[in-house]
Write a protein that holds these residues in place. Structure first.
Motif, short mmCIF file in Angstrom:
data_model
loop_
_atom_site.label_atom_id
_atom_site.label_comp_id
_atom_site.label_asym_id
_atom_site.label_seq_id
_atom_site.Cartn_x
_atom_site.Cartn_y
_atom_site.Cartn_z
N ALA A 1 -49.05 -20.15 26.78
CA ALA A 1 -49.92 -20.37 25.65
C ALA A 1 -50.40 -19.76 24.82
O ALA A 1 -50.47 -19.52 24.03
N PHE B 1 -48.36 -17.43 23.64
CA PHE B 1 -48.15 -17.24 22.18
C PHE B 1 -48.52 -17.22 20.94
O PHE B 1 -49.34 -17.04 19.63
N GLU C 1 -47.34 -21.36 16.96
CA GLU C 1 -47.45 -22.82 17.65
C GLU C 1 -47.08 -23.26 19.00
O GLU C 1 -46.13 -23.19 19.13
N SER C 2 -47.73 -23.81 20.17
CA SER C 2 -47.45 -24.50 21.16
C SER C 2 -47.98 -25.34 21.96
O SER C 2 -49.01 -25.42 21.25
N ARG C 3 -47.96 -26.14 22.69
CA ARG C 3 -48.69 -27.41 22.77
C ARG C 3 -47.66 -27.30 24.45
O ARG C 3 -47.13 -26.48 25.40
N VAL D 1 -44.72 -25.03 28.68
CA VAL D 1 -45.10 -25.21 26.88
C VAL D 1 -44.11 -25.31 26.34
O VAL D 1 -42.69 -25.07 27.20
N GLU D 2 -44.41 -25.61 25.50
CA GLU D 2 -43.22 -25.67 24.34
C GLU D 2 -43.80 -25.16 23.76
O GLU D 2 -44.77 -24.93 22.61
N VAL D 3 -42.60 -23.94 22.31
CA VAL D 3 -43.14 -23.71 21.85
C VAL D 3 -42.54 -24.06 20.38
O VAL D 3 -40.95 -24.11 20.71
N TRP E 1 -38.79 -27.39 18.39
CA TRP E 1 -40.00 -26.99 19.89
C TRP E 1 -38.87 -26.76 21.62
O TRP E 1 -37.84 -26.94 21.27
N TYR F 1 -51.49 -30.82 22.61
CA TYR F 1 -51.17 -29.98 21.37
C TYR F 1 -52.25 -28.29 21.30
O TYR F 1 -53.19 -28.82 21.74
#
Length: 91
Positions: free
Chosen positions: A32, A35, A41-43, A60-62, A68, A90
């Motif tokens: 994260a 990124f 933006e990532s979460r 992580v999702e970006v 996403w 987030y």
């Protein structure tokens, strides 16, 4: 007690040892931060891999091209996480 490595500590470990150690939350924080340094933006996504009370894995999702995408270097590329519960935070 859970201790999570800082990205700075991980970078130091990579410089000294060619790699860093840790579990899924250490890897997620590092990914994260990469990124974030790129302005993306990532979460964090925490999941329960069994029908139990506590979450057992985080990745992580970006946001890329308005969708996403999962980024989880702790598993083979393309792994679909089966889960019994999911929580998103987030960055």
């Amino acid at each position: 007690m859970e201790i999570i490595n800082t990205p700075g500590y991980d970078i130091q470990q990579i410089a000294e040892n060619g790699r860093f150690g840790g579990d899924c939350d250490d890897v997620a924080v590092f990914v994260a931060s990469l990124f974030k340094s790129l302005g993306m933006e990532s979460r964090f996504v925490a999941i329960k891999t069994e029908a139990v009370k506590n979450f057992s894995h985080v990745y992580v999702e970006v946001l890329a091209d308005n969708q996403w995408m999962t980024v989880d270097p702790t598993v083979p590329i393309g792994t679909q996480h089966e889960h019994y519960g999911r929580m998103v935070q987030y960055v």
